[in-house]
Scaffold this motif. Structure first.
Motif, PDB file in Angstrom:
ATOM      1  N   TYR A  19       3.742  15.966   0.364  1.00  8.51           N
ATOM      2  CA  TYR A  19       3.721  17.278  -0.289  1.00  8.51           C
ATOM      3  C   TYR A  19       3.321  17.142  -1.757  1.00  8.51           C
ATOM      4  N   TYR A  20       2.583  18.143  -2.231  1.00 13.67           N
ATOM      5  CA  TYR A  20       2.218  18.241  -3.638  1.00 13.67           C
ATOM      6  C   TYR A  20       2.908  19.461  -4.213  1.00 13.67           C
ATOM      7  N   CYS A  21       3.172  19.429  -5.495  1.00 10.90           N
ATOM      8  CA  CYS A  21       3.918  20.503  -6.141  1.00 10.90           C
ATOM      9  C   CYS A  21       3.052  21.191  -7.183  1.00 10.90           C
ATOM     10  N   GLU A  22       3.141  22.515  -7.203  1.00  8.65           N
ATOM     11  CA  GLU A  22       2.459  23.311  -8.218  1.00  8.65           C
ATOM     12  C   GLU A  22       3.497  24.208  -8.880  1.00  8.65           C
ATOM     13  N   GLN A  23       3.588  24.152 -10.184  1.00  5.22           N
ATOM     14  CA  GLN A  23       4.540  24.969 -10.933  1.00  5.22           C
ATOM     15  C   GLN A  23       3.944  26.360 -11.128  1.00  5.22           C
ATOM     16  N   GLU A  24       4.554  27.396 -10.516  1.00  4.28           N
ATOM     17  CA  GLU A  24       4.050  28.757 -10.674  1.00  4.28           C
ATOM     18  C   GLU A  24       4.519  29.374 -11.981  1.00  4.28           C
ATOM     19  N   VAL A  29       8.504  26.809  -8.020  1.00  2.00           N
ATOM     20  CA  VAL A  29       7.529  25.785  -7.667  1.00  2.00           C
ATOM     21  C   VAL A  29       7.045  26.054  -6.243  1.00  2.00           C
ATOM     22  N   LEU A  31       5.287  24.090  -2.887  1.00  2.00           N
ATOM     23  CA  LEU A  31       4.940  22.833  -2.250  1.00  2.00           C
ATOM     24  C   LEU A  31       3.911  23.098  -1.158  1.00  2.00           C
ATOM     25  N   SER A  32       2.945  22.204  -1.044  1.00  2.00           N
ATOM     26  CA  SER A  32       1.960  22.289   0.036  1.00  2.00           C
ATOM     27  C   SER A  32       1.385  20.900   0.256  1.00  2.00           C
ATOM     28  N   GLN A  34      -1.886  20.541   0.722  1.00  2.00           N
ATOM     29  CA  GLN A  34      -3.214  20.651   0.123  1.00  2.00           C
ATOM     30  C   GLN A  34      -4.291  20.017   0.993  1.00  2.00           C
ATOM     31  N   GLU A  41       2.534  27.547   2.556  1.00  2.00           N
ATOM     32  CA  GLU A  41       3.072  27.055   1.289  1.00  2.00           C
ATOM     33  C   GLU A  41       4.568  27.320   1.299  1.00  2.00           C
ATOM     34  N   ARG A  43       7.724  27.997  -1.204  1.00  2.00           N
ATOM     35  CA  ARG A  43       8.091  28.316  -2.591  1.00  2.00           C
ATOM     36  C   ARG A  43       9.607  28.218  -2.767  1.00  2.00           C
TER      37      ARG A  43
END
Length: 96
Positions: A19-24, A29, A31-32, A34, A41, A43
């Motif tokens: 999993y990769y993390c993107e800070q919204e 955050v 996780l997906s 990708q 996704e 959240r």
């Protein structure tokens, strides 16, 4: 396993290495994996609450159960934490 911070270090979650993390924003955050554009996704959001009036723990749990019922799901409890989950279909335009 990877560890991701949510809410400026107030909470952490652990997820598998793929999993990769993107800070919204500061509190959320996503996780997906990708791997593909249309994959789900996940959240996580940390919410702080300041009561306007005093509520008992039972009152707050009843409100939480009502919110879960509105989304046609049930509340789950793990140790001293409660949560619910639900699916939401995206009904907007897809941006490519």
């Amino acid at each position: 396993m990877k560890t991701f911070e949510i809410g400026i270090g107030r909470m952490v979650i652990k997820a598998p290495d793929y999993y990769y993390c993107e800070q919204e924003n500061e509190e959320t955050v996503m996780l997906s994996r990708q791997e593909e554009d249309d994959e789900p996704e996940i959240r996580f959001t940390v919410i702080g609450v300041v009561p306007v009036e005093q509520f008992s723990a039972e009152d707050m749990l009843a409100r939480f159960r009502d919110e879960a019922a509105e989304k046609n799901t049930g509340v789950r409890q793990v140790q001293d934490k409660v949560y619910f989950s639900y699916k939401k279909e995206y009904d907007g335009d897809i941006i490519s």
